[in-house]
Design a protein around this motif. Structure first.
Motif, PDB file in Angstrom:
ATOM      1  N   ASP A   1       0.864  -1.178   0.000  1.00  0.00           N
ATOM      2  CA  ASP A   1       0.000   0.000   0.000  1.00  0.00           C
ATOM      3  C   ASP A   1       0.906   1.234   0.000  1.00  0.00           C
TER       4      ASP A   1
ATOM      5  N   GLY B   1      -2.669   3.012   6.895  1.00  0.00           N
ATOM      6  CA  GLY B   1      -3.112   1.764   6.276  1.00  0.00           C
ATOM      7  C   GLY B   1      -4.257   1.149   7.047  1.00  0.00           C
TER       8      GLY B   1
ATOM      9  N   TRP C   1      -2.972   0.218  -4.338  1.00  0.00           N
ATOM     10  CA  TRP C   1      -2.985   0.267  -2.879  1.00  0.00           C
ATOM     11  C   TRP C   1      -4.257  -0.353  -2.315  1.00  0.00           C
TER      12      TRP C   1
END
Length: 331
Positions: free
Chosen positions: A33, A74, A281
């Motif tokens: 990501d 994230g 991502w």
């Protein structure tokens, strides 16, 4: 310095990867990501590609050996520092001896721990990313282990963060206008038809229209998809050719494979599509078993998405500088 107190397999040091060496068989690697990595580093005033910790097995704990600042981006994994829960996408100052804990993700799969100055491991081919397949980069080319200590990069002008921390809106919401929401739990992934798309005839349209599921045979190298097989109209034999992250290949089984961060450098399977870079991502945060559908877009549309994402990251960086600069002027 930081010390790893508790960890699991596949937790590694990653940055934005090592492009430029695929011709000699070296994968790019880097964060699954990359947007989360850039956001965390931008919040802290680091270079956007500074090395961080990519966490995908939990629980995870580390201890800070000196006062510094960090951000967890994230996956929303209920992170806490010293037992106090912290918000996702939040940069915070921390004292020596404090312990950061990450639990099982409530949303997403991979969390990124960015720290002021970045993780200071020896660069290999211009990158600090870990290549588990090649056993180099990161921490001795392996995943993190309990008891590991990692040095941090030097910082000449650290940001003066607010005592309560500095947060930004999760990109899923901040970029809602450019990232379509899942439909009935199905992730929409934009892609562009690739070189052998026409060879699949009517099956090419089924590739776009059907819902696929990420199988258990998936990792940082690639995601294998489950669904009704698609195959070329006639058998095709191809020489191995270069591939990159995002390329969707179709092996003889008819179940597509999306090349991911540790993508193979070459392969001979026909390519039906390529996931746009700005959507990778989202795949990096997708769990095994997740359902997805490909959405056909043009190069121009892909460029517009990339422009919006780049602008968001720059806004995060400018906001961080502005807020911390104002605090510095007041102190």
């Amino acid at each position: 310095m930081i010390e790893i107190i508790q960890t699991g397999p596949f937790n590694t040091v990653q940055d934005l990867g090592r492009p430029g060496f695929r011709n000699i068989g070296v994968t790019t690697s880097g964060a699954m990501d990359p947007l989360a990595l850039k956001i965390g580093n931008s919040l802290l005033g680091n270079e956007s590609g500074a090395a961080a910790l990519e966490i995908q097995t939990y629980p995870f704990k580390l201890r800070f050996s000196k006062a510094t600042a960090f951000a967890v981006t994230g996956a929303d994994c209920g992170a806490s520092i010293g037992g106090r829960t912290i918000q996702p996408c939040c940069a915070l100052s921390v004292e020596a001896g404090q312990v950061l804990e990450l639990g099982q993700p409530r949303v997403g799969t991979r969390a990124y721990i960015c720290i002021t100055g970045g993780i200071d491991v020896a660069p290999v081919m211009g990158s600090r990313s870990t290549s588990l397949r090649g056993a180099f980069g990161g921490r001795e080319g392996r995943h993190l282990m309990t008891g590991d200590t990692l040095q941090l990069g030097e910082v000449s002008n650290p940001l003066n963060l607010p005592a309560a921390g500095l947060s930004v809106v999760d990109p899923t919401y901040a970029l809602a206008e450019v990232y379509p929401a899942p439909q009935d739990g199905v992730l929409l992934v934009r892609a562009i038809p690739a070189g052998e798309h026409a060879l699949f005839g009517a099956d090419a349209e089924r590739f776009w229209s059907q819902t696929w599921k990420i199988s258990t045979q998936s990792d940082r190298t690639g995601y294998r998809l489950m669904g009704d097989p698609i195959k070329p109209t006639t058998p095709v034999e191809m020489r191995s050719h270069g591939v990159v992250s995002g390329v969707v290949q179709v092996p003889p089984s008819g179940e597509p494979i999306i090349q991911m961060a540790d993508a193979n450098t070459a392969g001979g399977y026909p390519k039906i599509a390529g996931v746009i870079e700005a959507d990778l991502w989202r795949l990096g945060q997708a769990r095994i078993g997740s359902r997805l559908r490909f959405v056909r877009v043009t190069h121009a549309q892909a460029a517009e998405v990339e422009k919006a994402v780049t602008g968001f990251v720059e806004d995060v960086r400018l906001t961080s500088r502005m807020v911390c600069g104002a605090l510095q002027a007041m102190s």
